[in-house]
Each structure stands twice: as C-alpha cells, then as structure tokens.
Design an enzyme around this catalytic site. Sequence first.
Site, PDB file in Angstrom:
ATOM      1  N   ARG A 133      15.296 -26.489 -32.995  1.00 44.96           N
ATOM      2  CA  ARG A 133      15.693 -27.317 -34.147  1.00 44.96           C
ATOM      3  C   ARG A 133      16.322 -28.625 -33.644  1.00 44.96           C
ATOM      4  NH1 ARG A 133      19.927 -30.026 -36.142  1.00 44.96           N
ATOM      5  NH2 ARG A 133      21.358 -28.333 -35.614  1.00 44.96           N
ATOM      6  N   GLU A 134      17.531 -28.532 -33.109  1.00 45.61           N
ATOM      7  CA  GLU A 134      18.193 -29.752 -32.588  1.00 45.61           C
ATOM      8  C   GLU A 134      17.355 -30.371 -31.462  1.00 45.61           C
ATOM      9  OE1 GLU A 134      21.843 -30.865 -33.216  1.00 45.61           O
ATOM     10  OE2 GLU A 134      20.915 -32.621 -32.301  1.00 45.61           O
ATOM     11  N   HIS A 192      17.444 -23.757 -40.888  1.00 46.14           N
ATOM     12  CA  HIS A 192      18.347 -24.854 -41.250  1.00 46.14           C
ATOM     13  C   HIS A 192      18.013 -25.387 -42.637  1.00 46.14           C
ATOM     14  CE1 HIS A 192      20.812 -28.243 -39.225  1.00 46.14           C
ATOM     15  NE2 HIS A 192      21.481 -27.124 -39.128  1.00 46.14           N
ATOM     16  N   ARG A 231      25.591 -19.450 -42.848  1.00 46.35           N
ATOM     17  CA  ARG A 231      26.549 -20.251 -42.076  1.00 46.35           C
ATOM     18  C   ARG A 231      26.639 -21.605 -42.767  1.00 46.35           C
ATOM     19  NH1 ARG A 231      23.842 -22.302 -37.133  1.00 46.35           N
ATOM     20  NH2 ARG A 231      23.845 -24.407 -37.980  1.00 46.35           N
ATOM     21  N   THR A 247      29.671 -34.127 -34.584  1.00 47.59           N
ATOM     22  CA  THR A 247      28.360 -34.738 -34.781  1.00 47.59           C
ATOM     23  C   THR A 247      28.096 -35.973 -33.926  1.00 47.59           C
ATOM     24  OG1 THR A 247      28.307 -33.809 -36.974  1.00 47.59           O
ATOM     25  CG2 THR A 247      26.861 -35.693 -36.609  1.00 47.59           C
ATOM     26  N   HIS A 297      29.599 -26.869 -32.429  1.00 45.10           N
ATOM     27  CA  HIS A 297      28.356 -27.634 -32.237  1.00 45.10           C
ATOM     28  C   HIS A 297      28.782 -28.993 -31.703  1.00 45.10           C
ATOM     29  CE1 HIS A 297      24.131 -28.732 -33.367  1.00 45.10           C
ATOM     30  NE2 HIS A 297      24.664 -29.937 -33.469  1.00 45.10           N
ATOM     31  N   HIS A 305      28.214 -32.528 -29.716  1.00 44.55           N
ATOM     32  CA  HIS A 305      27.295 -33.548 -29.212  1.00 44.55           C
ATOM     33  C   HIS A 305      27.871 -34.204 -27.970  1.00 44.55           C
ATOM     34  CE1 HIS A 305      23.739 -33.853 -31.828  1.00 44.55           C
ATOM     35  NE2 HIS A 305      24.483 -33.059 -32.590  1.00 44.55           N
ATOM     36  N   HIS A 364      30.782 -32.815   4.329  1.00 51.31           N
ATOM     37  CA  HIS A 364      30.435 -31.764   3.363  1.00 51.31           C
ATOM     38  C   HIS A 364      29.544 -30.714   4.015  1.00 51.31           C
ATOM     39  CE1 HIS A 364      31.403 -34.007  -0.591  1.00 51.31           C
ATOM     40  NE2 HIS A 364      32.040 -34.587   0.412  1.00 51.31           N
TER      41      HIS A 364
HETATM   42  N1  COA Z   1      22.703 -31.953 -48.207  1.00 53.07           N
HETATM   43  C1  COA Z   1      22.080 -32.495 -49.287  1.00 53.07           C
HETATM   44  N2  COA Z   1      21.490 -33.686 -49.232  1.00 53.07           N
HETATM   45  C2  COA Z   1      21.540 -34.362 -48.094  1.00 53.07           C
HETATM   46  C3  COA Z   1      22.165 -33.879 -46.971  1.00 53.07           C
HETATM   47  C4  COA Z   1      22.760 -32.630 -47.050  1.00 53.07           C
HETATM   48  N3  COA Z   1      23.349 -32.127 -45.996  1.00 53.07           N
HETATM   49  N4  COA Z   1      22.054 -34.766 -45.980  1.00 53.07           N
HETATM   50  C5  COA Z   1      21.372 -35.795 -46.453  1.00 53.07           C
HETATM   51  N5  COA Z   1      21.056 -35.542 -47.752  1.00 53.07           N
HETATM   52  C6  COA Z   1      20.275 -36.386 -48.605  1.00 53.07           C
HETATM   53  C7  COA Z   1      20.657 -37.818 -48.515  1.00 53.07           C
HETATM   54  O1  COA Z   1      21.716 -38.101 -49.400  1.00 53.07           O
HETATM   55  C8  COA Z   1      19.353 -38.482 -48.945  1.00 53.07           C
HETATM   56  O2  COA Z   1      19.187 -38.289 -50.314  1.00 53.07           O
HETATM   57  P1  COA Z   1      18.902 -39.522 -51.313  1.00 53.07           P
HETATM   58  O3  COA Z   1      17.495 -39.929 -51.002  1.00 53.07           O
HETATM   59  O4  COA Z   1      19.050 -38.915 -52.645  1.00 53.07           O
HETATM   60  O5  COA Z   1      19.899 -40.560 -50.967  1.00 53.07           O
HETATM   61  C9  COA Z   1      18.331 -37.609 -48.226  1.00 53.07           C
HETATM   62  O6  COA Z   1      18.939 -36.318 -48.083  1.00 53.07           O
HETATM   63  C10 COA Z   1      18.013 -38.102 -46.841  1.00 53.07           C
HETATM   64  O7  COA Z   1      17.206 -39.219 -46.911  1.00 53.07           O
HETATM   65  P2  COA Z   1      15.671 -39.125 -46.516  1.00 53.07           P
HETATM   66  O8  COA Z   1      15.526 -38.562 -45.153  1.00 53.07           O
HETATM   67  O9  COA Z   1      15.099 -40.464 -46.742  1.00 53.07           O
HETATM   68  O10 COA Z   1      15.118 -38.064 -47.579  1.00 53.07           O
HETATM   69  P3  COA Z   1      13.686 -37.365 -47.682  1.00 53.07           P
HETATM   70  O11 COA Z   1      13.745 -36.521 -48.905  1.00 53.07           O
HETATM   71  O12 COA Z   1      12.567 -38.317 -47.569  1.00 53.07           O
HETATM   72  O13 COA Z   1      13.574 -36.387 -46.415  1.00 53.07           O
HETATM   73  C11 COA Z   1      14.088 -34.597 -44.965  1.00 53.07           C
HETATM   74  C12 COA Z   1      14.492 -35.367 -46.211  1.00 53.07           C
HETATM   75  C13 COA Z   1      15.225 -33.635 -44.633  1.00 53.07           C
HETATM   76  C14 COA Z   1      12.818 -33.794 -45.251  1.00 53.07           C
HETATM   77  C15 COA Z   1      13.805 -35.613 -43.800  1.00 53.07           C
HETATM   78  O14 COA Z   1      14.908 -36.478 -43.653  1.00 53.07           O
HETATM   79  C16 COA Z   1      13.559 -34.900 -42.511  1.00 53.07           C
HETATM   80  O15 COA Z   1      12.473 -34.451 -42.238  1.00 53.07           O
HETATM   81  N6  COA Z   1      14.648 -34.766 -41.693  1.00 53.07           N
HETATM   82  C17 COA Z   1      14.646 -34.060 -40.455  1.00 53.07           C
HETATM   83  C18 COA Z   1      15.767 -33.035 -40.433  1.00 53.07           C
HETATM   84  C19 COA Z   1      17.124 -33.664 -40.442  1.00 53.07           C
HETATM   85  O16 COA Z   1      17.316 -34.812 -40.837  1.00 53.07           O
HETATM   86  N7  COA Z   1      18.079 -32.899 -39.990  1.00 53.07           N
HETATM   87  C20 COA Z   1      19.430 -33.299 -39.819  1.00 53.07           C
HETATM   88  C21 COA Z   1      20.092 -32.162 -39.125  1.00 53.07           C
HETATM   89  S1  COA Z   1      21.752 -32.508 -38.708  1.00 53.07           S
HETATM   90 ZN    ZN Z   2      23.545 -31.681 -33.947  1.00 52.14          ZN
END
Ligand code: COA
Ligand code: ZN
Length: 479
Positions: free
Chosen positions: A28-29, A92, A152, A186, A214, A216, A308
Amino acid sequence: MIEAEPRMCVTSPCPERVRFGVLDSTLREGEQTPGVVFTVDQKIEIARMLDSIGVDMIEAGHPTVAPDVREAVRRIVGLKREGVIRAEVVAHSRALRRDIEDAAELEPDRVAIFYGVSDLHLRYKHRVTREEALSIIGEAVEYARQHGVRVRFTAEDATRADLGFLVEVAKTVYEAGADRLSIADTVGAATPPVMRRIVETIRASVPGLELDAHCHNDLGLALANSLAAVEGGASIVHVTVNGLGERTGITWLQQLAAASHVFYGKSPVNLADLMKLTSMVERYSGVMVPPNAPLVGDNAFTHKAGVHVAGVLSNPQTYEVIPPSLLGRTRSYTIDKYTGRKALKARLEELGVKLSDDELIKVLMEVKKASTARWISDEDLLDIVERVTGRRVKLQPSKGIEALVLVRCEPNIYTASVARRLTLIPCVTEVMEVTGDRDIVVRLTANNPVELNETIEAVRRVKGVTDTYTILVLRKLER
Ligand code: COA
Ligand code: ZN
C-alpha cells in the site's frame, strides 16, 4: 509479535518491557513511491514472502484507488481464507462510505480508515471544524464495524495535531468500535521524545486501545521514532521493505528488525530471509537500495580504513553492531590508500602470498601511491607484489580475452543503477548504455577462460539483468 526486555536504551527512561509486532505496508504505502507499480502477481509473491518471514499484518491496498489494487486485495484476502498466509490482512480506506464499502466487501480482517487530524489538515484538506471531524470519524468507524470487520483508525498528521484533540479522537474511535489507533507521523516531523509522549498520553487516556506507529522518514528519524513509540507502548510498527513510500518513505522493515535484535534481543521477523526480500522488492519496484543503506546495502559490512580492518580482524564487534551472518551476509574489506599493514597482510595471506615485514611495508607504500585508485583489485595487488619483490606470485600470463556482453535489463529497473553495478565487477573495462533491443554493452578483458566465465556470471547476477549475449573479440583493427 515479540515481548522482550531492552538491552540498551534508545530513549530514556528505559521501559521495562517492549511488546510489539509489525505491519508491512509495502503493497500500500510502498506502491505510493513515485515511479513504483507492482503487478498483482508481484504483490501476491511479496505478500507470501512477508508472511513467511513472520510479519503480523499485511496492509494490502486501498481498493477504491484502482481496479488492480482492488484485485490484489481480493487475492490476498483469498490467500488468508485458504490458510496460505496467516498474517492479518488490512485494507485501506478514507473516512467515506464508498471507500469503506469497497474495502469491507472484500472481507479483509481489518479496514484501516484514515483522516487528517491536525488543524492544518482539518482546515485546508477537509475544510471541517474539530467537532465536525469527530463526528465524521466516529460515524466512519461505526459504519465499518457494521460490516463485521475489525477497524483501525489512522490519525493522519497526528504528530502535528493538538494533543488534547488527538485524545478526543482516540476516545471517539474506541467508543465507535475501533480496537487500534495508528499515530501517523505523516511528514516525519516528530522527534523520539515527542512520539513517545504522544503514545504514552493516549495509552493513559484510552487504555483499551492498541496503538500503531506510522513514521515517515523525511528527516531520517523514522526508525528512531518507531522505537520511541514501541518504548512508549505502541504494539504495532508500520514498515515497508526497503523503506518505500510517499516521498522518502517510512521505517524500513530491515532496519526495524535488526534494531529490535540489537536493542531488545529479538526480532519480530526472521532476519535470515531479509536479503531475499530486499532483492525481490528492488527488482519489482525498480528502486535500488544505495550502497550505504543500513544492513542491506553493498557496503553495510565492508570495511575500509586500516584501523577499522585491524580491529575487525581481531574482533568484528569492534566495528559492527550486528554480525552479517545473521542476515546471511559476509563481511569484507577493501584495499586502497586507507589500508594498513594488518589488512594488507591478511589480504595477501588469503591470496596465498607471504611477505617479510620489509616487503610488506614496501608493497604498502606502493598501494598508498596509487592514491587515485577507487580500490585495488587482487589482481592489481599481486602485480604490485611482483614488482616490489621480483618474485612471480601470479598465475601466468594470459594474453587477455576481450569480450562484449550485450545486456538486457528488466523494463521497470533504472538502467543507470544496473550500469553502475556492472562497473564494479573486476575485469569489466567499460560499460555503455545503448539504444536498440539491448540496454547495456559491457566490455571486459579476462586473463583466461575461467575468469571470462566468472565475469559473465557476475554480470548475470547483477540485480535487474534479465539476459546476456556474449561476443568474443577475435581481432581488432586499430586506426
Ligand atoms: N477521508 C475522507 N475524504 C478524504 C480523505 C479522508 N481521509 N482524505 C481526502 N479526502 C477527500 C478530499 O477532501 C478530496 O475530496 P473533495 O474532492 O471533496 O475535496 C478527495 O478526498 C481527494 O481528492 P482527489 O484525489 O482529487 O479525489 P478523487 O475522488 O478523484 O480520488 C482517490 C480519490 C482516493 C481515489 C485518489 O486520490 C487516489 O487514488 N488516491 C491514492 C490513495 C491515497 O491518496 N492514499 C493516501 C493514503 S495516506
Ligand atoms: Zn504513510
């Protein structure tokens, strides 16, 4: 999961006991590392290997991200169901119903829901107040629990959040049914004492809640902060193989394992298989570990300075914190202008050459004169011995066989790092990155067919090389 009494203290005061396991998040990460993409099959292979070395939890992915991420989580959950792996499988999710449903319907052991909790994240990312955040977080955890999975909650940017608010978050998620809270550093902004204080404060405020760390690595403190968290009472540390992850990544599995061995006398995973895992993830990620990477880098057990090497020859513990054999590695030392008499004598004896004290000093002087040599090969060293002593100590002579080896690399590997490794092979005289259906051409000169064969084998063994084609030079026409 290990339970142990620390042998040495990383932070003070020293805890009486530590008890912790690891969650590996390479899938994932690790896949959040710029430029890294694993295939589903590669993820399965990595997950099986992680399980076999004993990690407690595998964070398999965030199913909402993409169809292949979802497929990998589905297949890894399948492995768990069939009893092929025993680690807890974690999926996740954002704090959104859609993400929670996507994750929970695959029936992992646990869904990990994340949400930023620092004022910075609340204001600029989520655009909510603290009160609104608490209710979003509580509802998300409850919603996931209704799907029958363990939960979690990950407090993103926890180390820059207000500690009082973080305690409220901890109480909220515990009451909503989460049994674990991950303290996410983070952006790698914590120091060990800060990390430890956060963990201790939450442990004291919500005793039933188990904590994850976690960390970084933006400032290079991920391992130190992880150990501080463990010493404060965190029971799971998040790691990735080769420290992969967003930007500079998170705590390295290998470093946490070795540090646990050194400080607590036990490792949560089997140390002997870490090199295999290192190479597998290097290959699949295309990210090579640098030579000076702790434990798994090429130089981790290679000594250079004469003082050494003299110490190591007498007792390796003088300059090693952990024996290389525990990781299935061997120690070595280089010969160059930093070499002293003891190292030189030992190396020559390994090569079957015995010199008088006078001769040894003379050879050492010659070695030191070659001050621009990055290292002196055994071959060159024996040349020097012959020159200084007038005795023949080398197998003779060897007219030199010249060959070109055409090398093809794995597509997801940086050709430049493969090329760099090829330059380190003795007998290799030139390495060229080229266009065409081969990626690299290596020129080499061997003294005899055995050496030629060994050199070609060495080229093949370089990580990232998929196949080779060797052309022998018969005659050269000089202009
Ligand atoms: N819980 C709820 N919403 C969250 C959030 C969380 N923990 N973290 C971010 N968001 C929201 C943001 O507010 C934003 O929403 P908005 O468009 O209403 O402002 C959105 O999620 C993030 O923006 P964006 O990435 O442009 O949205 P998307 O819908 O196009 O895509 C994912 C969302 C998750 C599918 C895409 O960002 C992705 O594939 N991410 C990879 C995984 C990731 O980012 N992981 C972080 C792990 S720490
Ligand atoms: Zn991380």
